[in-house]
Motif scaffolding. Structure first.
Motif, PDB file in Angstrom:
ATOM      1  N   HIS A   1       0.108   3.704  -3.073  1.00 59.17           N
ATOM      2  CA  HIS A   1      -0.526   4.986  -2.726  1.00 59.17           C
ATOM      3  C   HIS A   1       0.507   6.096  -2.528  1.00 59.17           C
ATOM      4  O   HIS A   1       0.354   7.178  -3.108  1.00 59.17           O
TER       5      HIS A   1
ATOM      6  N   TYR B   1      -4.351   0.797   4.579  1.00 62.87           N
ATOM      7  CA  TYR B   1      -5.080   1.695   3.667  1.00 62.87           C
ATOM      8  C   TYR B   1      -5.282   3.047   4.339  1.00 62.87           C
ATOM      9  O   TYR B   1      -5.043   4.093   3.732  1.00 62.87           O
TER      10      TYR B   1
ATOM     11  N   GLN C   1       0.827  -1.214   0.000  1.00 66.11           N
ATOM     12  CA  GLN C   1       0.000   0.000   0.000  1.00 66.11           C
ATOM     13  C   GLN C   1       0.862   1.264   0.000  1.00 66.11           C
ATOM     14  O   GLN C   1       0.515   2.247  -0.654  1.00 66.11           O
TER      15      GLN C   1
END
Ligand code: NAD
Length: 259
Positions: free
Chosen positions: A116, A157, A112
């Motif tokens: 991201h 997340y 992640q």
């Protein structure tokens, strides 16, 4: 409202499906030429085909955005094909994770962080020189409902999407005088593959906390991104635009920690 993007070139990551595809199509419909990125060539090509059959201009460039060399090559290919990138939409995302107390190894964290945070950093870094040279650029980072209060089911997340808010704020401060605006769109729960396997109970818990009583469509997310790419938003900088129907924080997820 000034929404025309004619003469602009956009790069949209993760645009082979879902929100990214809709964003790429909407920017193209409004005059931008679009570099369509995704992990695999196939879905990106499908987006390009749809844009071209609607009369737009686009090129597909597959790349894993968590790989800096791949991002650099993607930006070079996209720029050679369609010109300097004026508009960057850091949209690619993944939803996998595990609870902190399960002590998952670093895999989910690195995955992640890679997509991201590092992906958004690499893409911004490699389009930056072109934007600086021309004294103009717009970057839109796609965050999430998770940056409202966290959701708690996937700390990886939550943390990495919050990190994108930080990236948005700091780059807006640093780059504003160079003519580059950096903003974010925070989608609420949206009807895409990412939410397609939510069970009925989960959907009900979410909708109980949503005044509009429905998920967003990808088109509604794309409208907000379009606004932040358009001249109409030229005085908007460092803002996280929530497109979540007024969704409230998910306190009813609490029971899920009890199982
Ligand atoms: N769907 C929702 O409810 C929701 C809510 C809030 C935020 N978002 C965010 O919206 C964005 C788009 O999500 P979506 O719902 O369309 O998801 P999606 O899973 O349908 O699409 C994500 C796309 O990103 C691509 N991608 C993943 N890793 C990549 C990588 N390393 N390099 C390049 N491409 C990569 C995937 O291949 C896929 O095409 C994401 O940033 C997501 O976190 C979605």
């Amino acid at each position: 409202m000034r929404t025309d993007l004619s003469g602009r070139t956009a790069l949209v990551t993760g645009a082979g499906r879902g929100n990214g595809r809709e964003i790429a199509q909407m920017l193209a419909e409004n005059g931008a030429s679009v570099v369509v990125n995704d992990l695999d060539e196939g879905p990106a090509e499908e987006t390009v085909d749809e844009i071209m059959s609607a009369g737009g201009d686009a090129v597909a460039v597959s790349a894993d955005i968590s790989d800096e060399a791949a991002v650099q090559a993607m930006v070079e290919t996209g720029t050679d094909a369609l010109g300097t990138i004026d508009l960057l939409v850091n949209n690619a995302g993944i939803g996998r994770g595990d609870r902190f107390k399960n002590k998952p190894d670093d895999t989910f964290w690195n995955l992640q962080l890679g997509v991201h945070l590092w992906g958004s950093i690499y893409c911004t870094k490699h389009v930056l020189d072109g934007m600086l040279d021309q004294g103009y650029g717009k970057v839109v980072n796609v965050t999430s409902i998770h940056t409202k209060n966290g959701v708690g089911m996937s700390p990886q997340y939550d943390v990495t999407k919050y990190s994108l808010v930080g990236l948005t704020k700091t780059l807006a401060l640093e780059l504003g005088r160079d003519g580059i605006r950096v903003n974010a769109v925070a989608p609420g729960w949206t009807e895409t593959r990412m939410t397609a396997d939510f069970d009925a109970e989960t959907r009900e818990q979410i909708l109980n906390l949503n005044p509009l009583d429905r998920f967003a469509s990808s088109e509604e997310i794309a409208e907000a991104v379009h606004f932040l790419c358009a001249p109409a938003s030229d005085y908007v900088n460092g803002h996280e635009l929530r497109v979540d129907g007024g969704q409230q924080p998910i306190d009813s997820w609490k029971h899920r920690y009890d199982d």
